[in-house]
Design a protein around this motif. Sequence first.
Motif, PDB file in Angstrom:
ATOM      1  N   GLY A  42       5.104  13.642 -25.186  1.00 30.06           N
ATOM      2  CA  GLY A  42       5.940  14.787 -24.903  1.00 30.06           C
ATOM      3  C   GLY A  42       6.918  14.479 -23.789  1.00 30.06           C
ATOM      4  N   GLY A  43       8.116  15.047 -23.888  1.00 30.54           N
ATOM      5  CA  GLY A  43       9.141  14.786 -22.898  1.00 30.54           C
ATOM      6  C   GLY A  43      10.014  13.620 -23.300  1.00 30.54           C
ATOM      7  N   THR A  44      11.030  13.369 -22.497  1.00 31.74           N
ATOM      8  CA  THR A  44      11.949  12.263 -22.753  1.00 31.74           C
ATOM      9  C   THR A  44      11.239  10.941 -22.523  1.00 31.74           C
ATOM     10  OG1 THR A  44      13.831  13.613 -22.055  1.00 31.74           O
ATOM     11  CG2 THR A  44      14.156  11.228 -22.108  1.00 31.74           C
ATOM     12  N   GLY A  45      11.202  10.097 -23.539  1.00 27.59           N
ATOM     13  CA  GLY A  45      10.441   8.862 -23.468  1.00 27.59           C
ATOM     14  C   GLY A  45      11.212   7.691 -22.898  1.00 27.59           C
ATOM     15  N   ARG A  46      10.571   6.956 -22.009  1.00 24.42           N
ATOM     16  CA  ARG A  46      11.110   5.717 -21.471  1.00 24.42           C
ATOM     17  C   ARG A  46       9.945   4.774 -21.162  1.00 24.42           C
ATOM     18  NH1 ARG A  46      15.056   7.774 -23.092  1.00 24.42           N
ATOM     19  NH2 ARG A  46      17.132   7.891 -22.161  1.00 24.42           N
ATOM     20  N   THR A  47      10.256   3.484 -20.993  1.00 24.41           N
ATOM     21  CA  THR A  47       9.239   2.507 -20.622  1.00 24.41           C
ATOM     22  C   THR A  47       9.656   1.768 -19.360  1.00 24.41           C
ATOM     23  OG1 THR A  47       8.528   2.183 -22.910  1.00 24.41           O
ATOM     24  CG2 THR A  47       7.975   0.442 -21.347  1.00 24.41           C
ATOM     25  N   TYR A  48       8.738   1.715 -18.417  1.00 24.46           N
ATOM     26  CA  TYR A  48       8.918   0.940 -17.186  1.00 24.46           C
ATOM     27  C   TYR A  48       8.042  -0.302 -17.286  1.00 24.46           C
ATOM     28  CZ  TYR A  48       8.252  -0.671 -12.428  1.00 24.46           C
ATOM     29  OH  TYR A  48       8.177  -1.454 -11.317  1.00 24.46           O
ATOM     30  N   GLN A  49       8.607  -1.474 -16.921  1.00 23.03           N
ATOM     31  CA  GLN A  49       7.838  -2.721 -16.964  1.00 23.03           C
ATOM     32  C   GLN A  49       7.789  -3.357 -15.583  1.00 23.03           C
ATOM     33  OE1 GLN A  49       9.327  -5.890 -19.584  1.00 23.03           O
ATOM     34  NE2 GLN A  49       7.201  -6.388 -20.060  1.00 23.03           N
ATOM     35  N   THR A  50       6.585  -3.720 -15.150  1.00 21.51           N
ATOM     36  CA  THR A  50       6.445  -4.393 -13.867  1.00 21.51           C
ATOM     37  C   THR A  50       7.011  -5.812 -13.966  1.00 21.51           C
ATOM     38  OG1 THR A  50       4.308  -5.483 -14.238  1.00 21.51           O
ATOM     39  CG2 THR A  50       4.246  -3.153 -13.601  1.00 21.51           C
ATOM     40  N   ALA A  51       7.186  -6.449 -12.819  1.00 22.93           N
ATOM     41  CA  ALA A  51       7.670  -7.834 -12.818  1.00 22.93           C
ATOM     42  C   ALA A  51       6.520  -8.827 -12.874  1.00 22.93           C
ATOM     43  CB  ALA A  51       8.529  -8.103 -11.589  1.00 22.93           C
ATOM     44  N   LEU A  52       5.285  -8.359 -12.653  1.00 23.48           N
ATOM     45  CA  LEU A  52       4.135  -9.266 -12.737  1.00 23.48           C
ATOM     46  C   LEU A  52       2.842  -8.465 -12.682  1.00 23.48           C
ATOM     47  CD1 LEU A  52       3.146 -12.191 -12.932  1.00 23.48           C
ATOM     48  CD2 LEU A  52       3.058 -12.242 -10.436  1.00 23.48           C
ATOM     49  N   GLY A  53       2.226  -8.295 -13.830  1.00 20.85           N
ATOM     50  CA  GLY A  53       0.913  -7.670 -13.897  1.00 20.85           C
ATOM     51  C   GLY A  53       0.871  -6.266 -13.322  1.00 20.85           C
ATOM     52  N   TYR A  54      -0.354  -5.836 -12.988  1.00 14.41           N
ATOM     53  CA  TYR A  54      -0.563  -4.521 -12.368  1.00 14.41           C
ATOM     54  C   TYR A  54      -1.103  -4.737 -10.963  1.00 14.41           C
ATOM     55  CZ  TYR A  54      -0.122  -2.359 -17.017  1.00 14.41           C
ATOM     56  OH  TYR A  54       0.330  -1.928 -18.236  1.00 14.41           O
ATOM     57  N   ASN A  55      -0.266  -5.218 -10.063  1.00 16.35           N
ATOM     58  CA  ASN A  55      -0.747  -5.458  -8.708  1.00 16.35           C
ATOM     59  C   ASN A  55      -0.600  -4.197  -7.864  1.00 16.35           C
ATOM     60  OD1 ASN A  55       1.942  -5.499  -7.395  1.00 16.35           O
ATOM     61  ND2 ASN A  55       2.231  -7.380  -8.560  1.00 16.35           N
ATOM     62  N   VAL A  56      -1.207  -4.199  -6.713  1.00 14.28           N
ATOM     63  CA  VAL A  56      -1.211  -3.014  -5.845  1.00 14.28           C
ATOM     64  C   VAL A  56       0.203  -2.636  -5.425  1.00 14.28           C
ATOM     65  CG1 VAL A  56      -1.991  -2.125  -3.606  1.00 14.28           C
ATOM     66  CG2 VAL A  56      -3.567  -3.414  -5.063  1.00 14.28           C
ATOM     67  N   GLY A  57       1.074  -3.625  -5.286  1.00 11.72           N
ATOM     68  CA  GLY A  57       2.451  -3.325  -4.918  1.00 11.72           C
ATOM     69  C   GLY A  57       3.168  -2.452  -5.913  1.00 11.72           C
ATOM     70  N   ASN A  58       2.682  -2.414  -7.158  1.00  8.05           N
ATOM     71  CA  ASN A  58       3.282  -1.577  -8.197  1.00  8.05           C
ATOM     72  C   ASN A  58       2.655  -0.191  -8.261  1.00  8.05           C
ATOM     73  OD1 ASN A  58       3.408  -4.567 -10.036  1.00  8.05           O
ATOM     74  ND2 ASN A  58       5.246  -3.394  -9.517  1.00  8.05           N
ATOM     75  N   CYS A  59       1.807   0.153  -7.307  1.00  7.51           N
ATOM     76  CA  CYS A  59       1.080   1.415  -7.413  1.00  7.51           C
ATOM     77  C   CYS A  59       1.967   2.664  -7.468  1.00  7.51           C
ATOM     78  CB  CYS A  59       0.039   1.539  -6.309  1.00  7.51           C
ATOM     79  SG  CYS A  59       0.668   1.619  -4.632  1.00  7.51           S
ATOM     80  N   PRO A  60       3.167   2.712  -6.838  1.00  9.61           N
ATOM     81  CA  PRO A  60       3.967   3.932  -6.982  1.00  9.61           C
ATOM     82  C   PRO A  60       4.319   4.249  -8.434  1.00  9.61           C
ATOM     83  CG  PRO A  60       4.768   2.645  -5.135  1.00  9.61           C
ATOM     84  CD  PRO A  60       3.780   1.782  -5.865  1.00  9.61           C
ATOM     85  N   GLU A  61       4.549   3.212  -9.236  1.00  9.28           N
ATOM     86  CA  GLU A  61       4.900   3.447 -10.634  1.00  9.28           C
ATOM     87  C   GLU A  61       3.694   3.960 -11.417  1.00  9.28           C
ATOM     88  OE1 GLU A  61       6.348  -0.478  -9.626  1.00  9.28           O
ATOM     89  OE2 GLU A  61       6.537   1.256  -8.309  1.00  9.28           O
ATOM     90  N   ALA A 287      -8.384  -3.528  -3.107  1.00  5.47           N
ATOM     91  CA  ALA A 287      -7.237  -2.650  -3.325  1.00  5.47           C
ATOM     92  C   ALA A 287      -6.840  -1.957  -2.021  1.00  5.47           C
ATOM     93  CB  ALA A 287      -7.563  -1.615  -4.398  1.00  5.47           C
ATOM     94  N   GLN A 288      -7.855  -1.520  -1.250  1.00 10.22           N
ATOM     95  CA  GLN A 288      -7.566  -0.869   0.029  1.00 10.22           C
ATOM     96  C   GLN A 288      -6.886  -1.842   0.990  1.00 10.22           C
ATOM     97  OE1 GLN A 288      -8.425   2.631   1.187  1.00 10.22           O
ATOM     98  NE2 GLN A 288      -6.699   1.800   2.338  1.00 10.22           N
ATOM     99  N   GLU A 289      -7.397  -3.065   1.042  1.00 11.88           N
ATOM    100  CA  GLU A 289      -6.823  -4.061   1.937  1.00 11.88           C
ATOM    101  C   GLU A 289      -5.362  -4.340   1.588  1.00 11.88           C
ATOM    102  OE1 GLU A 289      -7.657  -8.710   3.314  1.00 11.88           O
ATOM    103  OE2 GLU A 289      -9.195  -7.576   2.228  1.00 11.88           O
ATOM    104  N   GLN A 290      -5.085  -4.472   0.298  1.00 13.73           N
ATOM    105  CA  GLN A 290      -3.704  -4.753  -0.129  1.00 13.73           C
ATOM    106  C   GLN A 290      -2.803  -3.541   0.077  1.00 13.73           C
ATOM    107  OE1 GLN A 290      -3.434  -6.699  -3.993  1.00 13.73           O
ATOM    108  NE2 GLN A 290      -5.422  -7.685  -3.649  1.00 13.73           N
ATOM    109  N   LEU A 291      -3.343  -2.355  -0.144  1.00  8.90           N
ATOM    110  CA  LEU A 291      -2.566  -1.135   0.070  1.00  8.90           C
ATOM    111  C   LEU A 291      -2.168  -1.016   1.536  1.00  8.90           C
ATOM    112  CD1 LEU A 291      -1.443   1.407  -1.265  1.00  8.90           C
ATOM    113  CD2 LEU A 291      -3.661   2.509  -0.895  1.00  8.90           C
ATOM    114  N   ASP A 292      -3.078  -1.379   2.441  1.00 15.87           N
ATOM    115  CA  ASP A 292      -2.783  -1.334   3.872  1.00 15.87           C
ATOM    116  C   ASP A 292      -1.695  -2.332   4.262  1.00 15.87           C
ATOM    117  OD1 ASP A 292      -4.645   0.651   4.266  1.00 15.87           O
ATOM    118  OD2 ASP A 292      -6.254  -0.729   4.846  1.00 15.87           O
ATOM    119  N   LEU A 293      -1.539  -3.394   3.452  1.00 11.86           N
ATOM    120  CA  LEU A 293      -0.502  -4.388   3.729  1.00 11.86           C
ATOM    121  C   LEU A 293       0.862  -3.982   3.176  1.00 11.86           C
ATOM    122  CD1 LEU A 293      -2.463  -7.708   3.060  1.00 11.86           C
ATOM    123  CD2 LEU A 293      -1.605  -6.909   5.263  1.00 11.86           C
ATOM    124  N   VAL A 294       0.875  -3.344   2.003  1.00 18.05           N
ATOM    125  CA  VAL A 294       2.174  -3.010   1.389  1.00 18.05           C
ATOM    126  C   VAL A 294       2.772  -1.721   1.942  1.00 18.05           C
ATOM    127  CG1 VAL A 294       1.635  -4.242  -0.743  1.00 18.05           C
ATOM    128  CG2 VAL A 294       1.173  -1.790  -0.607  1.00 18.05           C
TER     129      VAL A 294
END
Length: 349
Positions: A42-61, A287-294
């Motif tokens: 439902g809603g307007t469809g789009r796709t977002y692609q990360t630049a490398l895997g699902y790392n913690v730095g991509n958590c906002p997406e 994940a917590q450790e990496q989140l504290d770094l980013v």
Amino acid sequence: MHQNGLSRRSVLSWAAGLGVAIPTASLLSACGGDNAGGGGGGGTGRTYQTALGYNVGNCPEMVAREAGFFKDLGLDVDVISSTGTPQAMSGLIAGSTAYTRFQSISALITIANEDAPFVAIGMPVQRTAFELQSMAESPITEIGELEGKAVGVVSAGGTTDQLIDLMAVQAGIDPKAIERKVTGLGTAAYQFAAKDDVAAWIGSAAEREALEEAGSGVHAWNFDDVMPVPADTYLTTRDELDQHRDVVVKVLAGFYQALEFVCEESNDSQTIEWIRKYNREITPEDAQEQLDLVRPLYLARGQKQLMALHPQEWEQMQDALLGAKLITREADLSKVVYPDLLAEAKALL
């Protein structure tokens, strides 16, 4: 339906220039398909692609989707992973994705040299994660000390390799005077230095902390302290911006809400739960450790500059790229960097 508007010839030309492979299915979608749409929720469809895997730095997406921020804006945005920046680039070019995020230096080189249709719409990372690291007992304190020596980079011709070129030009050194050796990421680079194969290497704060915890002393300085270079940047295509500006603004608004959520430490347990929905291999503790770094990288210029673009730094970066002969002509940055979109996005919230 969402039409990409790119010709098959254009897609093949860009792909050849980038050195990436475009699957046949993607070529078909690039020439008028609907693959840039989301998952049919439902809603307007789009796709977002990360630049490398699902790392913690991509958590906002990930958070933007899981928290319902996209849905509240009338969007259905899928979040998918990739194996690296070339695949993320090819997804935009082929039209199989509509949004991604990777290093601005890679984007600008491709725009200037290959006329790639990328446009920058927001910058979640306000300070680069890259550091020049060396052994504490034989520190490299400035880029000039690497002249005539070898430095470890993550990959040949990649972002870290290009950063060395920029730093060399900034210091008045011929980039060719600094030898590059591929050392990869993590503690392996330190071992190259321990064997005197490299005088220094490029790494992140997370890797430095891991080395120090293991008892290996590391001297480090951040590249932004020498020359601020725009870091990870949200990107879409000119076609998407020209034809669907309202969608671009809504996607940006979803990213912004998610970044605010991630920057609030009281939300960490929920953020980590959503991260692990995409990446089951990471432990909550890691994940917590990496989140504290980013998080400090997101907030490096303060809350008011959250996700802001800085056109003057793109101009400085372009000048340095020209000096390093990494690009052959100037791009019209007024048609590449769109800092005003963020205000439009925030007005929706």
